[in-house]
Write a protein that holds these residues in place. Sequence first.
Motif, short mmCIF file in Angstrom:
data_model
loop_
_atom_site.label_atom_id
_atom_site.label_comp_id
_atom_site.label_asym_id
_atom_site.label_seq_id
_atom_site.Cartn_x
_atom_site.Cartn_y
_atom_site.Cartn_z
N ALA A 54 0.85 -1.20 0.00
CA ALA A 54 0.00 0.00 0.00
C ALA A 54 0.89 1.25 0.00
O ALA A 54 1.95 1.25 0.61
CB ALA A 54 -0.89 0.00 1.24
N VAL A 55 0.41 2.29 -0.68
CA VAL A 55 1.18 3.54 -0.78
C VAL A 55 0.41 4.69 -0.13
O VAL A 55 -0.72 4.97 -0.50
CB VAL A 55 1.47 3.90 -2.25
N ILE A 56 1.06 5.32 0.85
CA ILE A 56 0.54 6.55 1.44
C ILE A 56 1.37 7.69 0.87
O ILE A 56 2.60 7.64 0.92
CB ILE A 56 0.70 6.56 2.98
N VAL A 57 0.71 8.71 0.36
CA VAL A 57 1.45 9.84 -0.20
C VAL A 57 1.47 11.00 0.79
O VAL A 57 0.42 11.46 1.24
CB VAL A 57 0.82 10.29 -1.55
N ASN A 58 2.70 11.44 1.13
CA ASN A 58 2.85 12.65 1.94
C ASN A 58 3.24 13.82 1.04
O ASN A 58 3.54 13.65 -0.13
CB ASN A 58 3.83 12.42 3.11
N LEU A 59 3.17 15.02 1.59
CA LEU A 59 3.53 16.26 0.87
C LEU A 59 2.81 16.44 -0.47
O LEU A 59 3.43 16.84 -1.46
CB LEU A 59 5.06 16.30 0.64
N PRO A 60 1.49 16.17 -0.53
CA PRO A 60 0.79 16.33 -1.82
C PRO A 60 0.77 17.79 -2.28
O PRO A 60 0.62 18.06 -3.48
CB PRO A 60 -0.64 15.86 -1.50
N PHE A 61 0.94 18.73 -1.30
CA PHE A 61 0.98 20.16 -1.65
C PHE A 61 2.40 20.71 -1.50
O PHE A 61 2.58 21.92 -1.41
CB PHE A 61 0.03 20.96 -0.74
N GLY A 62 3.39 19.83 -1.44
CA GLY A 62 4.76 20.30 -1.24
C GLY A 62 4.89 21.13 0.01
O GLY A 62 5.51 22.20 0.00
N ALA A 63 4.26 20.65 1.11
CA ALA A 63 4.22 21.39 2.39
C ALA A 63 3.57 22.76 2.21
O ALA A 63 3.90 23.72 2.91
CB ALA A 63 5.62 21.51 3.00
N GLY A 64 2.66 22.88 1.26
CA GLY A 64 1.92 24.13 1.04
C GLY A 64 2.47 24.96 -0.11
O GLY A 64 1.80 25.86 -0.62
#
Length: 293
Positions: free
Chosen positions: A204-214
């Motif tokens: 399973a893949v969880i994606v972090n930083l989808p907004f590049g930390a904003g």
Amino acid sequence: MKNDLGMHTREIPSSGEPLPVIGCGTWKAFDVGKDAVSRAPLAQVLQTLFENGTAALSGRHSVASHLIDTSPMYGRAEAVVGDLLEAGKWHEKAFVATKVWTQGRDAGIAQMRRSMQLMQRNPIDLMQIHNLLDWRTHLETLLAWKKEGLIRYLGITHYASSSFRELEAVMRAEPIDFVQLNYSLEEREAEERLLPLAADREIAVIVNLPFGAGSLLRKVRGKQIPVWVKEIGCESWAEVLLKFVLSHTAVTCVIPGTGSPEHMAENCRGGMGATFDDALRERLIEFWDSGIA
Ligand SMILES: NC(=O)c1ccc[n+]([C@@H]2O[C@H](COP(=O)([O-])OP(=O)(O)OC[C@H]3O[C@@H](n4cnc5c(N)ncnc54)[C@H](OP(=O)(O)O)[C@@H]3O)[C@@H](O)[C@H]2O)c1
């Protein structure tokens, strides 16, 4: 799959358990004290998230709990999550993911036990090795803990593409359930090797930083979303950026971080309604890379 309230879910490959595609990150925003003024909006963030994902599903798994991602690295966030889940009687609605972030076997065990206490959870749904720190040592403990039922799933995380080689080596060799990594319209390196590998290895893949930390949202501030994404029902850049991430079929769930209930509501829309097909994905990449954003 879609639940009654409209949030899509995807299955965790190692179990078939459905996970709503939008979760919540807690970096920075959840590191607050005990005062009601700081905590009230965070309770509303969680309530908003849960309201968008609690409808019954058919089949073996009748409930899909939303992923909340935290870490001992995030100051007081684990305690805040635990207190809010307890106060709101929301434990069943949450799929709690935290991390081990220290060196050495005994220190790792002590830290994970403390996380369980702070979050008032036993078992913890997902325990991840934060930034691969001392991963060989912790992996051994996590495999044993999973057998003992102290955690339900185990995984590894990183936030930087420069670590992808090491993530890849662990994904190839070890029996992990989850990998958490950075992926966004701007940072697409995960497409090259890690996302296909995760699909292959049923991780399973969880994606972090989808907004590049904003930073991605700051880039498009004041700019209209393209009319051709508006036409399929998108209303905000946040929704577009989350739908982009979710348009990669290897992605299981994305965890935008927020301390704002309004932003959480907007982010939930990223997991509802129309999804982006390959043609739309390509058009969006071209649009973004052309510098219009
Ligand atoms: N190594 C690791 O394991 C690792 C590393 C990095 C991150 N993570 C996890 O991934 C999560 C996500 O990453 P992140 O929080 O660093 O970055 P992110 O999700 O890319 O961006 C968060 C930023 O976007 C803003 N935001 C969120 N929703 C918005 C919306 N709808 N409209 C406008 N602004 C919005 C937030 O501010 P507001 O509070 O004002 O909404 C915050 O400043 C983290 O919280 C953490 O749980 C893990």
